[in-house]
Design a protein around this motif. Structure first.
Motif, short mmCIF file in Angstrom:
data_model
loop_
_atom_site.label_atom_id
_atom_site.label_comp_id
_atom_site.label_asym_id
_atom_site.label_seq_id
_atom_site.Cartn_x
_atom_site.Cartn_y
_atom_site.Cartn_z
N GLU A 137 1.16 -0.98 0.02
CA GLU A 137 0.47 -0.13 -0.20
C GLU A 137 0.80 0.51 0.09
O GLU A 137 0.09 2.41 -0.40
N ARG B 151 2.23 1.44 -3.72
CA ARG B 151 1.10 2.18 -4.60
C ARG B 151 0.89 3.57 -3.72
O ARG B 151 0.79 4.71 -4.95
N LEU B 152 0.62 3.98 -3.00
CA LEU B 152 0.63 5.25 -2.74
C LEU B 152 1.84 6.16 -3.13
O LEU B 152 1.53 7.30 -3.73
N GLU B 153 2.63 5.76 -2.73
CA GLU B 153 3.81 6.71 -3.49
C GLU B 153 3.88 6.69 -4.85
O GLU B 153 4.17 7.83 -5.65
N ALA B 154 3.26 6.16 -5.60
CA ALA B 154 3.82 5.74 -6.99
C ALA B 154 2.40 6.53 -7.36
O ALA B 154 2.04 7.74 -8.71
N LEU B 155 1.24 6.32 -6.68
CA LEU B 155 0.37 7.67 -7.33
C LEU B 155 0.75 8.97 -7.06
O LEU B 155 0.38 10.16 -8.01
N ARG B 156 1.52 9.50 -5.62
CA ARG B 156 1.84 10.51 -5.36
C ARG B 156 2.44 11.41 -6.87
O ARG B 156 3.54 12.07 -7.53
N SER C 141 3.41 9.61 -9.72
CA SER C 141 2.54 10.24 -11.17
C SER C 141 2.03 11.19 -11.21
O SER C 141 2.21 12.07 -12.22
N ALA C 142 0.74 11.52 -9.53
CA ALA C 142 0.62 12.93 -10.10
C ALA C 142 1.71 14.27 -9.94
O ALA C 142 0.78 15.12 -10.99
#
Length: 146
Positions: free
Chosen positions: A129, A132-137, A139-140
């Motif tokens: 998790e 996943r959150l680091e990848a989202l950050r 990417s954003a």
């Protein structure tokens, strides 16, 4: 028995029995009117955990007692006591006590290993998790509105 990380299971954390509660034995024991079979209360080293109780009351324990010649014996829990029914002190001295001790140790080890495994699974899920959150950050952060 070892954990999945090759560390020995801590014997101090394992459930065991510290002895028979003699004051709770039938009052007429050892007399002509005393019962041949009765419930022997033994004191746990600590309060059993819910999973240990589940395992203790499972069919495997009953089958093991039966296969060892103690088919009428039941192991019941009352607070911090193990009630060993339909037996006597002689049977316990002759081998039942050793069997009960082995059963408790194995149950306690199994419950501990299951707890360790669950903790490792939760750690792994937490790490997934986090990634996943680091990848989202990340990417954003690559998005620019110029």
């Amino acid at each position: 028995m070892t954990t999945t990380q090759s560390q020995p299971v801590q014997s101090a954390s394992l459930l065991s029995l510290s002895g028979v509660l003699a004051s709770a034995l039938p009052h007429d024991l050892g007399t002509a009117k005393g019962p041949a079979l009765y419930t022997v209360p033994a004191v746990f080293s600590r309060r059993p955990e819910p999973r240990e109780l589940d395992l203790l009351h499972g069919i495997d324990v009953s089958r093991r007692l039966d296969e060892s010649g103690y088919g009428d014996v039941e192991l019941l829990v009352s607070d911090r006591r193990l009630l060993i029914t339909n037996t006597n002190l002689e049977e316990l001295k002759a081998g039942l006590a050793r069997l009960v001790g082995t059963i408790l140790r194995e149950i306690s080890e199994q419950a501990l290993l299951e707890r360790i495994s669950r903790a490792e699974e939760l750690d792994a899920l937490s790490l997934i998790e986090e990634h996943r959150l680091e990848a989202l950050r990340s990417s954003a952060a690559e998005i620019h509105f110029d």
